[in-house]
Design a protein around this motif. Structure first.
Motif, short mmCIF file in Angstrom:
data_model
loop_
_atom_site.label_atom_id
_atom_site.label_comp_id
_atom_site.label_asym_id
_atom_site.label_seq_id
_atom_site.Cartn_x
_atom_site.Cartn_y
_atom_site.Cartn_z
N GLN A 91 -2.89 12.96 -8.36
CA GLN A 91 -1.49 13.32 -8.14
C GLN A 91 -0.96 14.10 -9.34
N PRO A 92 -0.09 15.06 -9.10
CA PRO A 92 0.52 15.77 -10.21
C PRO A 92 1.55 14.93 -10.98
N THR A 93 1.98 13.81 -10.41
CA THR A 93 2.97 12.94 -11.05
C THR A 93 2.32 11.59 -11.33
N PRO A 94 1.86 11.35 -12.57
CA PRO A 94 1.25 10.05 -12.86
C PRO A 94 2.28 8.93 -12.80
N GLN A 95 1.86 7.80 -12.26
CA GLN A 95 2.70 6.62 -12.16
C GLN A 95 1.84 5.41 -12.45
N ASP A 96 2.43 4.24 -12.35
CA ASP A 96 1.64 3.02 -12.44
C ASP A 96 2.19 1.98 -11.48
N GLU A 97 1.35 1.04 -11.14
CA GLU A 97 1.69 0.04 -10.14
C GLU A 97 2.87 -0.83 -10.58
N THR A 98 2.91 -1.20 -11.85
CA THR A 98 3.99 -2.05 -12.32
C THR A 98 5.34 -1.35 -12.18
N GLY A 99 5.40 -0.09 -12.53
CA GLY A 99 6.64 0.66 -12.40
C GLY A 99 7.07 0.80 -10.95
N ARG A 100 6.10 1.03 -10.08
CA ARG A 100 6.42 1.15 -8.65
C ARG A 100 6.91 -0.18 -8.09
N LEU A 101 6.30 -1.29 -8.53
CA LEU A 101 6.77 -2.62 -8.09
C LEU A 101 8.20 -2.84 -8.56
N TRP A 102 8.50 -2.50 -9.80
CA TRP A 102 9.86 -2.64 -10.32
C TRP A 102 10.84 -1.83 -9.47
N ASP A 103 10.45 -0.63 -9.07
CA ASP A 103 11.32 0.19 -8.22
C ASP A 103 11.65 -0.54 -6.93
N VAL A 104 10.63 -1.10 -6.28
CA VAL A 104 10.83 -1.82 -5.02
C VAL A 104 11.73 -3.03 -5.24
N LEU A 105 11.48 -3.80 -6.29
CA LEU A 105 12.28 -4.99 -6.56
C LEU A 105 13.72 -4.63 -6.89
N TYR A 106 13.92 -3.58 -7.68
CA TYR A 106 15.26 -3.17 -8.07
C TYR A 106 16.08 -2.77 -6.84
N VAL A 107 15.53 -1.92 -5.98
CA VAL A 107 16.31 -1.48 -4.82
C VAL A 107 16.48 -2.62 -3.81
N THR A 108 15.52 -3.53 -3.75
CA THR A 108 15.67 -4.69 -2.86
C THR A 108 16.79 -5.60 -3.36
N ALA A 109 16.82 -5.86 -4.66
CA ALA A 109 17.90 -6.69 -5.22
C ALA A 109 19.25 -6.03 -4.99
N HIS A 110 19.32 -4.72 -5.14
CA HIS A 110 20.57 -4.00 -4.91
C HIS A 110 20.99 -4.10 -3.44
N ALA A 111 20.03 -3.94 -2.54
CA ALA A 111 20.34 -4.04 -1.10
C ALA A 111 20.82 -5.44 -0.74
N ALA B 213 0.82 -1.21 0.00
CA ALA B 213 0.00 0.00 0.00
C ALA B 213 0.86 1.26 0.00
N ASP B 214 1.98 1.24 0.70
CA ASP B 214 2.82 2.42 0.81
C ASP B 214 3.70 2.64 -0.41
N CYS B 215 4.25 1.58 -0.96
CA CYS B 215 5.29 1.75 -1.99
C CYS B 215 4.93 1.24 -3.38
N VAL B 216 3.87 0.45 -3.52
CA VAL B 216 3.55 -0.12 -4.83
C VAL B 216 2.17 0.32 -5.32
N LYS B 217 1.17 0.20 -4.51
CA LYS B 217 -0.21 0.44 -4.96
C LYS B 217 -0.36 1.79 -5.64
N TRP B 218 -1.04 1.77 -6.78
CA TRP B 218 -1.32 3.00 -7.53
C TRP B 218 -2.51 2.73 -8.42
#
Length: 142
Positions: free
Chosen positions: A69-89, A56-61
């Protein structure tokens, strides 16, 4: 085969009264599974799920979020962001079973147009069949 020495293998705490499995948590919506194809493409070899709070905090959109929101996004892109930084961590903490994940995401507050910092934690542990699984959650969750 029957255990020849049941007193040696019995739990000192007695029989399990109740158990809540990962599958139960997914069925109840407590955990949101990442589709296997996306997890593999992001470099994960084990099943990945996010707690509903982390999702809900980092993926849902939703479309309504994009309208508000003034910045349109999508759920798939937000999920990729979470997965990318998690893999890096994970790569920065080899051998650790629990590690912090820091990322930036646009809050779903209806007004913020820029990304703000967020923290998650990721835990690698045994799944229902004792195979490794990864759970991404908010820092105060366990």
């Amino acid at each position: 085969m029957r255990d020849p020495n049941p007193s040696e293998t019995a739990s000192p705490f007695g029989p399990v009264i109740s158990a809540y499995s990962r599958a139960d948590a997914i069925a109840d919506g407590v955990l949101v599974p990442v589709p296997e194809s996306i997890a593999k493409e992001a470099g994960f070899r084990f099943p990945v799920a996010l707690t509903s709070a982390a999702w809900a905090d980092c993926v849902k959109w939703t479309d309504a979020d994009s309208e508000a929101q003034p910045t349109p996004q999508d759920e798939t892109g937000r999920l990729w962001d979470v997965l990318y930084v998690t893999a890096h961590a994970m790569k920065k903490a080899p051998g650790d079973r629990e590690f912090e994940v820091r990322l930036y995401r646009v809050p779903r507050d209806g007004s913020t147009g820029h990304a703000k910092p967020a923290r998650l934690k990721s835990v690698i542990g045994p799944g229902d069949d004792l195979s490794p699984v990864i759970t991404i959650m908010c820092p105060d969750e366990s």
